[in-house]
Design a protein around this motif. Sequence first.
Motif: not given
Length: 627
Positions: A514-537
């Motif tokens: 976290y830094q200055d109002g922004e959370l940065t999240v790193k993952v171990d693979q490339e993400l392929y988010q498609v329409e209708g399947s957002p990241i749930n947070i």
Amino acid sequence: MRNTLMKVLSSAALLSAIAVPAVSAETATTPFSDIAGSYAKDAINELVEKGIVNGKGNGKFDPSGKIERQDFAIILAKALGLDVSSTPKSPTFSDVPSDSYAYASVEAAVKAGLIKGQGNGTFGTGSNLSRQDMAVLFVRALGVDAQGKGSILKFSDASSISDYAKDAVAVAVGLGLFNGGTDGKFDPKGGAAREEVALVASRFFDAKEIIDSQTPPSQPDPAPTTPPEPAKPATPTPPTTSVPSSSGGSSNSGGGSNGNNGGSTPSQPETSAPAVELVSSSPLNIGDPIQLISSKVGKVYLVPYAATPTSKTDLESLPDLLVSSVRYANQVTEMRTSSLTAGEYKVYFVDQDGRMSAPSDKIVLQDNPRITLTNEEESTFLLGKEGAVLKNFFNTDTPSRTNRNINDWIQVKWHGKSLDIIYNSTQHNFKVFEDDNRVGTLEVSSESSVISIEPTEDGLHIRPTEEANETKVANLQFTLKSYSREEETQQELGHVVLPIHFDFRAPTVTEATYQDGELTVKVDQELYQVEGSPINIRISYSPSGQFGMNDVFFLQDEEFGVSLSEDHRLFTIKITESALNVLPFSETGKFRLIISGLRDETGNQSEEETYDVNISNLDPDPISESE
């Protein structure tokens, strides 16, 4: 330097006696008493007659004896007619002093660019010449471009061949200098035998003659030069060190082998008539290469099947002739067919002496659509837990990880263009069209037990079975068949196989800050988010960092936004200013992220995971921890 060397080579075979004492007729015609059973008997006598090799005294040649590196340098200098009369003021190698019997020959080979030594200022005098070094030396002497040829080596001990020698060994085998041992090994570090050197040297002269005949002559020098006077060695060569007739060379100077692989039975010199054998299976489509193997180097002629040539002259008088050079014996040569018309053909091979082989089997060329993998070098179908639907995409469709466009994997070409592939929902196959004309059918099948093929309304669903795991590999076969309303049975026009690999591991968060109002999240693979399947947070915040207490603040969906980075391995969560204003930040405070729905390229989705993130702008050394 190479042009100069090739000029020398062009006359070396017949003029080698200039640089060495003449061999008497008696010596040349009297066989050694110990070579009657040698596979290189004829080669030994040939090189003795040319003054290139000598016996060991007492009528012996010692065919199985090893040859030392300095002795092979003498053979090399004699065989190539190198100028041994001009030596440098100081020796190139510390172990070949100016008073060495091999000094002039070693220096001549160095000057010609053939010998480079062992890299530490030494030549390796007294060491046996290795088979791989013999290959390097002979190939250098031929002036052949060997770069990249090492990848075709098939010896079972190919990995033992030094990197500097692999390309030369492959070329030496291809040129027929040697064929390898009956045990399938090359034995690169093994010492070259005297008879082996003789055989390879004899074959070297044959290969050089062919290569010279295929190379345009160089421009003559402005003025003729006088050949150098024969060298007069300061120290006569002792009989016990007379030059062997096997394979030898310097450590990085290469050599060839005749196939005597450390005790294995060597191949015999080729004495049979030339032969040609088809590798390709007929019929072929125009555009497919004709693959063949010939027993020697020379030329191969493709002629109409009805033609009946009986000589090279007959062959060259035929119309519609297609000719290709064969630079490597016993290796696959390809003839292109894109300029040909449909019909029946056959192949003849002609060696450098003009001897013609018997004709090959009939080759039928057809003008039919041709199926290939879209990317033949990298085509691999990666399948996740959900599988994927293989379909054709229209302009309005968007590819996804579980919906694959068949055109990204398979293409059918005809008359120089790619044809349309459209799914047939009634027959559960694909129709192939040239413009509005249907010309073929594409069937999809598999014999692999780790996948299933299930027809759907818009494509074929390829699913992993319960037996599948990431260590297993499956295949999809695409078979192209002809199509005609009048045909009762469709003719197979070709097929390709597409490998399938499995990936069942969903993406995982590796770091969150976290830094200055922004959370940065790193993952171990490339993400392929498609329409209708957002990241749930889901996001919450605790000033104490203890989420079991009553001081937890929960952020609503509208109080933050998620953005995926360009490299798809990182995403950011931007918290709104209004939400930040009500959060009581403290040095012990933490955000808690509950994340699910991270999607990789095969459609695998992550389950719900929890990550606690320190407030980094208050804590100079933030850490990310996972529960």
